[in-house]
Design an enzyme around this catalytic site. Structure first.
Site, PDB file in Angstrom:
ATOM      1  N   LYS A 138       0.831  -1.202   0.000  1.00  0.00           N
ATOM      2  CA  LYS A 138       0.000   0.000   0.000  1.00  0.00           C
ATOM      3  C   LYS A 138       0.870   1.258   0.000  1.00  0.00           C
ATOM      4  O   LYS A 138       0.693   2.164  -0.810  1.00  0.00           O
ATOM      5  CB  LYS A 138      -0.930  -0.009   1.219  1.00  0.00           C
ATOM      6  CG  LYS A 138      -1.812   1.235   1.348  1.00  0.00           C
ATOM      7  CD  LYS A 138      -1.212   2.229   2.311  1.00  0.00           C
ATOM      8  CE  LYS A 138      -2.006   3.532   2.296  1.00  0.00           C
ATOM      9  NZ  LYS A 138      -1.397   4.526   3.196  1.00  0.00           N
ATOM     10  N   ASP A 157      -6.045   0.806   0.981  1.00  0.00           N
ATOM     11  CA  ASP A 157      -6.005   1.084   2.411  1.00  0.00           C
ATOM     12  C   ASP A 157      -7.355   0.716   3.022  1.00  0.00           C
ATOM     13  O   ASP A 157      -8.194   0.115   2.362  1.00  0.00           O
ATOM     14  CB  ASP A 157      -5.668   2.552   2.662  1.00  0.00           C
ATOM     15  CG  ASP A 157      -6.716   3.461   2.049  1.00  0.00           C
ATOM     16  OD1 ASP A 157      -7.876   3.049   1.933  1.00  0.00           O
ATOM     17  OD2 ASP A 157      -6.371   4.583   1.670  1.00  0.00           O
TER      18      ASP A 157
END
Length: 236
Positions: A138, A157
DNA sequence: ATCCCGAGGG
DNA sequence: CCCTCTGGAT
């Protein structure tokens, strides 16, 4: 008749079609014109700062990160100073962000690794970014996009995960599965913006606890809302 | 699966 | 009080 593009049989296709996704993206871009990183004012362009701030943003509001960044970079403006810092002085600055011991260690070691392995520069390749402590898929996607304008994938996320599930963009529970589904659905030129748009929408409307569907501009395209209104209709 | 960890909202 | 917030490492 299926409710989704190309639909029909089983009640719900695993994933909705690209036509509906394009409609959603168009609406989100109109609703959150300032959400995209490229359009944001006052943003840092220094890859080092982007890297550090992104590592620190784990499980924290960006508001909280904003409050510590000035002091942090005033004391440690570059990899060299951060790598040489006392761990306690870093912990003191990032304490309010939560996970402060791990985060202090991560950013100091990351700075140290930049010095030793990458000539003091933030690498611009996924494989190299993932070697840095505190940097997972991420964070690497965010740094790649925000610092170098490159997109090898889509940053998933907590907001992206929640909204992808609700809207019906993915039925996967893992971030890698969600990323794979989104990469199939979203035009590549929007891979960077999709994360910022879903985050903006997740903050203002599609919140974790009480989503404000009556105010949502994409409710008519959202599986969560449509399922809920189906239920209400059938109970009447 | 669990730990790391603090602050703000409802 | 519990949940959530731009996760990652073990």
């Amino acid at each position: 008749m299926g409710r989704f593009d190309g639909g029909s049989n089983p009640p719900y296709p695993i994933i909705m079609g690209t036509a509906r996704v394009r409609k959603i993206l168009k609406i989100l871009r109109r609703t959150y014109p300032g959400a995209s990183w490229g359009k944001r004012k006052g943003r840092t362009t220094d890859p080092f700062q982007i890297l550090i701030l992104t590592i620190l943003s784990a499980q924290t509001t960006d508001n909280a990160v904003d409050r510590v960044k000035e002091r942090l970079f005033s004391e440690f403006p570059d990899p060299a100073s951060l790598a040489a810092a006392q761990i306690g002085s870093i912990e003191e600055i990032v304490h309010s962000l939560g996970f402060f011991r791990a985060k202090a260690r991560h950013i100091r070691e990351a700075a140290s690794m930049l010095q030793e392995r990458f000539r003091g520069e933030v690498p611009s390749r996924m494989e190299e970014l993932l070697q840095l402590p505190g940097v997972g898929r991420k964070t690497a996607n965010i740094v790649l996009h925000h610092a170098f304008g490159r997109c090898e994938g889509i940053a998933v996320d907590t907001h992206v995960k929640r909204l992808a599930g609700r809207i019906g963009l993915s039925d996967s529970s893992s971030q890698s599965g969600i990323e794979r589904d989104l990469m199939k659905l979203v035009p590549r030129r929007l891979w960077g913006d999709i994360t910022d748009l879903l985050i903006a929408h997740g903050r203002r409307i599609c919140t974790a606890r009480q989503p404000r569907c009556p105010e949502c501009p994409i409710a008519h395209l959202c599986r969560y809302y449509l399922d809920a209104s189906d239920k209400v209709r059938s109970e009447e």
